[in-house]
Design a protein around this motif. Sequence first.
Motif, short mmCIF file in Angstrom:
data_model
loop_
_atom_site.label_atom_id
_atom_site.label_comp_id
_atom_site.label_asym_id
_atom_site.label_seq_id
_atom_site.Cartn_x
_atom_site.Cartn_y
_atom_site.Cartn_z
N VAL A 49 -2.98 3.69 -3.18
CA VAL A 49 -2.92 2.55 -4.09
C VAL A 49 -2.63 1.32 -3.24
CG1 VAL A 49 -1.75 1.54 -6.08
CG2 VAL A 49 -1.94 4.03 -5.87
N THR A 50 -3.50 0.31 -3.34
CA THR A 50 -3.35 -0.92 -2.55
C THR A 50 -3.35 -2.12 -3.48
OG1 THR A 50 -4.51 0.11 -0.71
CG2 THR A 50 -4.30 -2.28 -0.65
N GLU A 51 -2.38 -2.97 -3.32
CA GLU A 51 -2.29 -4.18 -4.12
C GLU A 51 -3.44 -5.12 -3.80
OE1 GLU A 51 1.07 -7.58 -5.10
OE2 GLU A 51 1.13 -6.56 -3.17
N LEU A 73 2.22 -4.19 -9.59
CA LEU A 73 1.23 -4.75 -8.67
C LEU A 73 0.31 -5.77 -9.33
CD1 LEU A 73 0.18 -1.57 -6.65
CD2 LEU A 73 1.96 -3.25 -6.13
N THR A 132 0.85 -1.19 0.00
CA THR A 132 0.00 0.00 0.00
C THR A 132 0.88 1.23 0.00
OG1 THR A 132 -1.80 -1.08 1.21
CG2 THR A 132 -1.76 1.31 1.27
N VAL A 153 0.47 -1.02 -13.12
CA VAL A 153 -0.54 -1.97 -13.59
C VAL A 153 -0.58 -1.87 -15.11
CG1 VAL A 153 -2.00 -2.00 -11.53
CG2 VAL A 153 -2.36 -0.26 -13.24
N ARG A 188 -2.65 -6.13 -10.00
CA ARG A 188 -3.99 -5.56 -9.76
C ARG A 188 -3.89 -4.66 -8.54
NH1 ARG A 188 -8.81 -8.48 -8.55
NH2 ARG A 188 -9.87 -6.78 -9.59
N CYS A 189 -4.72 -3.63 -8.54
CA CYS A 189 -4.73 -2.73 -7.38
C CYS A 189 -6.09 -2.08 -7.22
CB CYS A 189 -3.65 -1.66 -7.50
SG CYS A 189 -3.94 -0.44 -8.79
N GLU A 190 -6.27 -1.47 -6.05
CA GLU A 190 -7.46 -0.67 -5.80
C GLU A 190 -6.96 0.72 -5.45
OE1 GLU A 190 -10.25 -2.05 -2.76
OE2 GLU A 190 -8.84 -1.42 -1.25
N MET A 243 -7.66 -2.69 -12.11
CA MET A 243 -7.75 -1.61 -11.15
C MET A 243 -9.20 -1.42 -10.69
SD MET A 243 -6.51 2.34 -11.71
CE MET A 243 -4.86 1.86 -12.21
#
Length: 119
Positions: A115-117, A47, A3, A86, A49-51, A94
């Motif tokens: 940004v969090t993995e 990453l 993160t 990403v 994928r991330c959020e 994402m």
Amino acid sequence: MFTKTFEFEWTKPPLSLNYRMHRMQEAKIVKEVRTLMHASARHMPDLGRCEVRLVWFVKDRRRRDDENPVSTLKALCDGLVDAEVVPDDTHEYMVKHMPEIRYVPGCTPHFEFTVTEIP
């Protein structure tokens, strides 16, 4: 799980759905935001994928539309793609949360982009 939170000293969104500007002026600002995010994120690992979350910290309770900073969020997400964090900013890679406006009495207005993995 990785993160990272980036802080930007903008007092208002550099891009907003309510701004009415010439397309060339808007394109210049989009490029500036993307470049700033790219430079800030270039040392992040890939990453996969991330959020992402964008929070606008404000010091007063004036009415603001939550969706106005969406254009800024989009440019920041494009900057992550430019930095190769990403592969793309589609839902496959994402998850974008709706921008949030958070009232904090006496704070200096700013933005935080987290940004969090996603495993």
